[in-house]
Design an enzyme around this catalytic site. Structure first.
Site, PDB file in Angstrom:
ATOM      1  N   CYS B  88       0.847  -1.183   0.000  1.00  0.00           N
ATOM      2  CA  CYS B  88       0.000   0.000   0.000  1.00  0.00           C
ATOM      3  C   CYS B  88       0.891   1.245   0.000  1.00  0.00           C
ATOM      4  O   CYS B  88       0.701   2.176   0.761  1.00  0.00           O
ATOM      5  CB  CYS B  88      -0.960   0.001   1.170  1.00  0.00           C
ATOM      6  SG  CYS B  88      -0.220  -0.391   2.737  1.00  0.00           S
ATOM      7  N   GLY B  89       1.893   1.215  -0.863  1.00  0.00           N
ATOM      8  CA  GLY B  89       2.746   2.379  -1.027  1.00  0.00           C
ATOM      9  C   GLY B  89       3.531   2.695   0.233  1.00  0.00           C
ATOM     10  O   GLY B  89       3.886   1.814   0.994  1.00  0.00           O
TER      11      GLY B  89
END
Lengths: 142, 287
Positions: B88-89
């Site tokens: 998720c980045g």
């Protein structure tokens, strides 16, 4: 223009009401409370019951709360309820059957814990039914 | 045709990766919508209770709850809310960076830190850091329930009530919009008025029905729970948004990579055909 106070009614799931009102009536733990503008600061717990908000112009809105807390400041009222519904969203049949279920459990004299829980549920169901009842009356008269 | 086969397999593998990232992007997008709805639903209650608590901190209450009195900081409790899964980045990394900065500041002042982690990522991180993890919950899913936060909040609240920690901070990601999430460190307790004794004329106290101690403690507990719950649903919305964006850029990157490889492959194919033709023409000329 009559004096008003700002009323917020929120439950854990949503915001039910936010706006100006002339008077709020709420079911405090120690008894029914009627709050007008310039009320002194007050903090209390709520029991299951109906909250009536009298809007400017005399129209009245009805809510059901299952309990929670009430905070009063001179110009605003905040009701933090556990669960709340607009009176017109209440389901009479569901409330009726919940009441019967709770009464059944109480009548059977089961364990202490169940008894206490059933009592709480019964109080909620009765409060819901009363709210529905009152809304009916309001409709007839209005 | 040197390397053509390798290029083809490479393209194939990137294409299958792209399929996965695209699917994840779509799943995250639909989950994000639901998470945002939940976040919006939880916001009014948390905001209103914050208001009430701030009123309370301005009041001269007859019962001074420990939650309303500033103490000397010797040990702080941190509730860190992270995601369970990665991909998720930079969401968790940014959050941990902000946390580490705050922790370093406390350490230099000789303040010790207890950590309560929510989500596997935070737990792994603080265990590796040899942090003092006192409580941990994870696998709350995409739709955390209100009951889920009661455990970690209770551990911290008890520690606070018994004087083992002198303040509780909450660390989570704030959902600004889909493209941006901001790490946020918020102090839960003690709650104190920002402007102290600025207006001595405002000496007022509540009317309590029935008992001040019980009511204030109940209100503070509700406050802690609802704020942590709101942080939790907000963090889920952040996770989904961040994952969606990360997966979208991954899919895009895979696309450009495929295009580049395709170009190289085509060039190699063309070169080999040209070479073959040249060989045939050369051979015909010799005969």
């Amino acid at each position: 223009m009559a004096m008003t106070l700002h009323v917020d009614i929120v439950s854990a799931e949503k915001e039910l009401f936010s706006g100006a009102a002339e008077m709020v009536t709420a079911p405090g733990e120690m008894g029914e409370l009627g709050i007008l503008p310039r009320h002194s600061q007050l903090l209390t717990r709520l029991k299951p019951g109906q909250v009536r908000v009298k809007l400017q112009g005399g129209e009245e809105q009805l809510f059901y709360v299952s309990g929670g807390m009430l905070e009063v400041q001179p110009s605003m009222v905040t009701i933090l309820s556990d669960t709340a519904e607009r009176a017109k969203d209440l389901d009479e049949a569901a409330a009726q059957s919940a009441k019967q279920r709770a009464e059944q459990v109480i009548a059977d004299h089961r364990s202490e814990f169940e008894y206490a829980q059933a009592k709480a549920e019964l109080a909620e169901a009765i409060a819901q039914l009363q709210t529905i009842e009152r809304m009916r009356k309001l409709r007839k008269s209005g | 045709m040197a390397g053509a086969k390798e290029i083809r397999t490479k393209i194939k593998s990137i294409k299958s990766t792209q399929k996965i990232t695209k699917a994840m992007e779509m799943v995250a997008a639909s989950k994000m919508r639901k998470a945002q709805e939940r976040m919006r639903a939880a916001r009014p209650y948390a905001n209103k209770i914050r208001n009430v608590i701030s009123h309370l901190s301005h009041a001269y209450t007859e019962y001074r709850s420990p939650g309303l009195v500033e103490r000397e900081l010797k040990r702080v409790g941190l509730i860190v809310i992270s995601t369970d899964r990665g991909l998720c980045g930079g969401l968790n990394t940014n959050l941990f960076k902000a946390t580490i900065n705050a922790m370093q500041q406390w350490r230099t002042q000789g303040i010790e830190i207890d950590v309560c982690t929510v989500g596997t990522k935070a737990f792994q991180f603080f265990r590796r850091l040899k942090g003092n993890v006192v409580a941990h919950v994870s696998h709350l899913g995409d739709a955390p329930r209100f009951e889920d936060v009661l455990g970690p909040v209770k551990v911290m609240a008890d520690a606070f009530a018994e004087g083992r920690v002198d303040a509780i901070y909450l660390v989570y990601n704030e959902f600004v919009n889909t493209m941006s999430q901001k790490p946020k460190i918020e102090r839960l307790v003690p709650v104190t008025a920002e402007v102290k004794d600025a207006a001595p004329a405002h000496h007022w106290d509540y009317i309590y029905e029935p008992d001040p101690k019980e009511l204030i403690e109940l209100l503070l507990r509700r406050y802690g729970e609802s704020v942590v719950y709101q942080a939790l649903v907000e963090n889920v919305a952040c996770e989904m948004a961040s994952r969606m964006v990360a997966m979208k850029s991954a899919s895009d990157n895979a696309g450009t990579l495929i295009d580049e490889l395709q170009l190289i492959y085509n060039k190699a194919r063309q070169a080999s055909i040209t070479q073959e033709l040249a060989e045939i023409v050369g051979g015909a000329a010799a005969v």
